[in-house]
Design a protein around this motif. Structure first.
Motif, PDB file in Angstrom:
ATOM      1  N   THR A  78       0.847  -1.179   0.000  1.00  0.00           N
ATOM      2  CA  THR A  78       0.000   0.000   0.000  1.00  0.00           C
ATOM      3  C   THR A  78       0.887   1.234   0.000  1.00  0.00           C
ATOM      4  OG1 THR A  78      -1.661  -1.202   1.261  1.00  0.00           O
ATOM      5  CG2 THR A  78      -1.841   1.191   1.237  1.00  0.00           C
ATOM      6  N   TYR A  79       0.702   2.120  -0.972  1.00  0.00           N
ATOM      7  CA  TYR A  79       1.441   3.375  -1.104  1.00  0.00           C
ATOM      8  C   TYR A  79       2.963   3.172  -1.008  1.00  0.00           C
ATOM      9  CZ  TYR A  79      -3.240   5.147  -0.276  1.00  0.00           C
ATOM     10  OH  TYR A  79      -4.578   5.379  -0.346  1.00  0.00           O
ATOM     11  N   PRO A  80       3.550   2.454  -1.957  1.00  0.00           N
ATOM     12  CA  PRO A  80       4.995   2.220  -1.920  1.00  0.00           C
ATOM     13  C   PRO A  80       5.788   3.514  -2.078  1.00  0.00           C
ATOM     14  CG  PRO A  80       4.093   1.563  -4.034  1.00  0.00           C
ATOM     15  CD  PRO A  80       2.927   1.921  -3.156  1.00  0.00           C
ATOM     16  N   TRP A  81       7.008   3.533  -1.522  1.00  0.00           N
ATOM     17  CA  TRP A  81       7.833   4.732  -1.575  1.00  0.00           C
ATOM     18  C   TRP A  81       9.303   4.362  -1.698  1.00  0.00           C
ATOM     19  CZ3 TRP A  81      11.113   4.414   2.525  1.00  0.00           C
ATOM     20  CH2 TRP A  81      10.667   3.749   3.666  1.00  0.00           C
ATOM     21  N   LEU A  82      10.073   5.346  -2.121  1.00  0.00           N
ATOM     22  CA  LEU A  82      11.528   5.246  -2.216  1.00  0.00           C
ATOM     23  C   LEU A  82      12.117   6.415  -1.444  1.00  0.00           C
ATOM     24  CD1 LEU A  82      14.261   4.270  -3.470  1.00  0.00           C
ATOM     25  CD2 LEU A  82      13.740   5.774  -5.405  1.00  0.00           C
ATOM     26  N   LYS A  83      13.053   6.137  -0.545  1.00  0.00           N
ATOM     27  CA  LYS A  83      13.755   7.180   0.201  1.00  0.00           C
ATOM     28  C   LYS A  83      15.176   7.296  -0.333  1.00  0.00           C
ATOM     29  CE  LYS A  83      15.941   7.044   4.317  1.00  0.00           C
ATOM     30  NZ  LYS A  83      16.174   6.886   5.748  1.00  0.00           N
ATOM     31  N   ILE A  84      15.575   8.537  -0.627  1.00  0.00           N
ATOM     32  CA  ILE A  84      16.937   8.805  -1.106  1.00  0.00           C
ATOM     33  C   ILE A  84      17.657   9.614  -0.040  1.00  0.00           C
ATOM     34  CG2 ILE A  84      18.310   9.926  -2.897  1.00  0.00           C
ATOM     35  CD1 ILE A  84      15.742   9.566  -4.703  1.00  0.00           C
ATOM     36  N   ASP A  85      18.720   9.058   0.519  1.00  0.00           N
ATOM     37  CA  ASP A  85      19.561   9.767   1.489  1.00  0.00           C
ATOM     38  C   ASP A  85      20.616  10.548   0.735  1.00  0.00           C
ATOM     39  OD1 ASP A  85      18.393   8.846   3.903  1.00  0.00           O
ATOM     40  OD2 ASP A  85      19.480   6.954   3.717  1.00  0.00           O
ATOM     41  N   LEU A  86      20.740  11.827   1.034  1.00  0.00           N
ATOM     42  CA  LEU A  86      21.749  12.677   0.389  1.00  0.00           C
ATOM     43  C   LEU A  86      22.994  12.671   1.274  1.00  0.00           C
ATOM     44  CD1 LEU A  86      19.355  15.550  -0.702  1.00  0.00           C
ATOM     45  CD2 LEU A  86      20.067  13.527  -1.965  1.00  0.00           C
ATOM     46  N   ARG A  87      23.868  11.708   1.017  1.00  0.00           N
ATOM     47  CA  ARG A  87      25.038  11.484   1.869  1.00  0.00           C
ATOM     48  C   ARG A  87      26.332  11.619   1.088  1.00  0.00           C
ATOM     49  NH1 ARG A  87      23.516   9.808   6.796  1.00  0.00           N
ATOM     50  NH2 ARG A  87      25.580   9.012   7.299  1.00  0.00           N
ATOM     51  N   LYS A  88      27.404  11.840   1.822  1.00  0.00           N
ATOM     52  CA  LYS A  88      28.741  11.877   1.229  1.00  0.00           C
ATOM     53  C   LYS A  88      29.057  10.504   0.644  1.00  0.00           C
ATOM     54  CE  LYS A  88      30.688  15.304   4.361  1.00  0.00           C
ATOM     55  NZ  LYS A  88      31.729  15.568   5.362  1.00  0.00           N
ATOM     56  N   PRO A  89      29.977  10.439  -0.339  1.00  0.00           N
ATOM     57  CA  PRO A  89      30.330   9.140  -0.943  1.00  0.00           C
ATOM     58  C   PRO A  89      30.807   8.107   0.076  1.00  0.00           C
ATOM     59  CG  PRO A  89      31.166  10.914  -2.298  1.00  0.00           C
ATOM     60  CD  PRO A  89      30.622  11.552  -1.040  1.00  0.00           C
ATOM     61  N   ASP A  90      31.456   8.560   1.156  1.00  0.00           N
ATOM     62  CA  ASP A  90      31.919   7.599   2.172  1.00  0.00           C
ATOM     63  C   ASP A  90      30.838   7.295   3.211  1.00  0.00           C
ATOM     64  OD1 ASP A  90      31.851   9.843   3.778  1.00  0.00           O
ATOM     65  OD2 ASP A  90      33.990   9.825   4.248  1.00  0.00           O
ATOM     66  N   ASP A  91      29.621   7.861   3.022  1.00  0.00           N
ATOM     67  CA  ASP A  91      28.452   7.627   3.882  1.00  0.00           C
ATOM     68  C   ASP A  91      28.648   8.138   5.312  1.00  0.00           C
ATOM     69  OD1 ASP A  91      25.792   6.766   3.943  1.00  0.00           O
ATOM     70  OD2 ASP A  91      26.347   4.846   4.844  1.00  0.00           O
ATOM     71  N   SER A  92      29.619   9.044   5.520  1.00  0.00           N
ATOM     72  CA  SER A  92      29.921   9.512   6.869  1.00  0.00           C
ATOM     73  C   SER A  92      28.959  10.574   7.377  1.00  0.00           C
ATOM     74  CB  SER A  92      31.352  10.054   6.933  1.00  0.00           C
ATOM     75  OG  SER A  92      31.479  11.182   6.080  1.00  0.00           O
ATOM     76  N   ASP A  93      28.303  11.299   6.475  1.00  0.00           N
ATOM     77  CA  ASP A  93      27.416  12.370   6.904  1.00  0.00           C
ATOM     78  C   ASP A  93      26.500  12.770   5.744  1.00  0.00           C
ATOM     79  OD1 ASP A  93      26.259  14.242   8.565  1.00  0.00           O
ATOM     80  OD2 ASP A  93      27.969  15.603   8.588  1.00  0.00           O
ATOM     81  N   TYR A  94      25.501  13.570   6.049  1.00  0.00           N
ATOM     82  CA  TYR A  94      24.600  14.088   5.030  1.00  0.00           C
ATOM     83  C   TYR A  94      25.233  15.269   4.307  1.00  0.00           C
ATOM     84  CZ  TYR A  94      20.814  11.247   6.824  1.00  0.00           C
ATOM     85  OH  TYR A  94      20.040  10.188   7.186  1.00  0.00           O
ATOM     86  N   VAL A  95      24.851  15.448   3.041  1.00  0.00           N
ATOM     87  CA  VAL A  95      25.242  16.598   2.243  1.00  0.00           C
ATOM     88  C   VAL A  95      23.952  17.299   1.845  1.00  0.00           C
ATOM     89  CG1 VAL A  95      26.437  17.402   0.180  1.00  0.00           C
ATOM     90  CG2 VAL A  95      27.239  15.352   1.348  1.00  0.00           C
ATOM     91  N   PRO A  96      23.499  18.284   2.642  1.00  0.00           N
ATOM     92  CA  PRO A  96      22.229  18.954   2.349  1.00  0.00           C
ATOM     93  C   PRO A  96      22.228  19.604   0.974  1.00  0.00           C
ATOM     94  CG  PRO A  96      23.003  19.509   4.547  1.00  0.00           C
ATOM     95  CD  PRO A  96      24.129  18.795   3.847  1.00  0.00           C
ATOM     96  N   LYS A  97      21.068  19.577   0.333  1.00  0.00           N
ATOM     97  CA  LYS A  97      20.913  20.114  -1.013  1.00  0.00           C
ATOM     98  C   LYS A  97      19.549  20.790  -1.107  1.00  0.00           C
ATOM     99  CE  LYS A  97      20.459  18.452  -5.777  1.00  0.00           C
ATOM    100  NZ  LYS A  97      21.562  18.670  -6.653  1.00  0.00           N
ATOM    101  N   THR A  98      19.469  21.901  -1.836  1.00  0.00           N
ATOM    102  CA  THR A  98      18.186  22.535  -2.099  1.00  0.00           C
ATOM    103  C   THR A  98      17.505  21.784  -3.237  1.00  0.00           C
ATOM    104  OG1 THR A  98      18.930  24.689  -1.347  1.00  0.00           O
ATOM    105  CG2 THR A  98      17.030  24.657  -2.832  1.00  0.00           C
ATOM    106  N   ILE A  99      16.250  21.394  -3.019  1.00  0.00           N
ATOM    107  CA  ILE A  99      15.495  20.638  -4.013  1.00  0.00           C
ATOM    108  C   ILE A  99      14.466  21.575  -4.646  1.00  0.00           C
ATOM    109  CG2 ILE A  99      14.019  18.630  -4.431  1.00  0.00           C
ATOM    110  CD1 ILE A  99      16.874  17.937  -3.459  1.00  0.00           C
ATOM    111  N   ASN A 100      14.611  21.815  -5.950  1.00  0.00           N
ATOM    112  CA  ASN A 100      13.687  22.645  -6.718  1.00  0.00           C
ATOM    113  C   ASN A 100      12.701  21.817  -7.529  1.00  0.00           C
ATOM    114  OD1 ASN A 100      14.781  25.456  -6.296  1.00  0.00           O
ATOM    115  ND2 ASN A 100      16.621  24.385  -7.007  1.00  0.00           N
TER     116      ASN A 100
END
Length: 163
Positions: free
Chosen positions: A21-43
């Motif tokens: 029911t209502y499937p979804w995909l989550k995309i994490d905006l992370r550094k290539p080494d997965d150590s932290d998030y890389v915030p981005k403005t989404i337009n």
């Protein structure tokens, strides 16, 4: 696979949810080494669908949300709630491999997660008429998307581009 920068040809190399029911995909905006998030403005979010038969001849709705704070504030209930609402997209898909864009009328600054959810359930209770008998009738526009009596759907995405 859906965020690797490569369109996958044919019937492999794409994101495919469970039948739910209502499937979804989550995309994490992370550094290539997965150590932290890389915030981005989404337009806007451009979505490339599965190349073969995804959603052929079905009107389908999608919703995009983003999280600009602590990860985990968007959750299913069963539809996603929380985070920042980006936008919706509603379309009738006459062919596989379609690309469409969900605009964010109010850009989401400093997004750390982007969520794409299919908000249409296609089960009409009859499954695919004559499925398996070589007479699959999706091209008539009358067949539901799954062979199921339950209000569920698949989400299949070839690639996602965030702008």
């Amino acid at each position: 696979m859906a965020v690797d920068g490569q369109l996958s040809p044919g019937n492999s190399g794409f994101y495919h949810s469970n039948l739910e029911t209502y499937p979804w995909l989550k995309i994490d905006l992370r550094k290539p080494d997965d150590s932290d998030y890389v915030p981005k403005t989404i337009n806007r979010v451009q979505i490339y669908q599965r190349c073969d038969a995804n959603e052929i001849y079905h009107q389908t709705n999608f919703e995009v949300r983003a999280n600009d704070g602590n990860p985990g504030t968007v959750y299913g209930s069963p539809r996603l709630v929380g985070g920042k609402f980006c936008g919706t997209y509603r379309a009738w898909f006459p062919t596989g491999g379609t690309s469409f864009t969900v605009p964010c009328p109010t850009p989401v600054a400093d997004a750390k997660e982007v969520w794409i959810q299919k908000t249409t359930l296609h089960s009409h209770g009859g499954g695919w008429p004559n499925y398996g008998g070589g007479r699959w009738n999706s091209y008539t526009g009358n067949a539901p998307a799954q062979n199921s009596n339950w209000p569920v759907a698949f989400l299949m995405i070839n690639e996602v581009v965030l702008y």
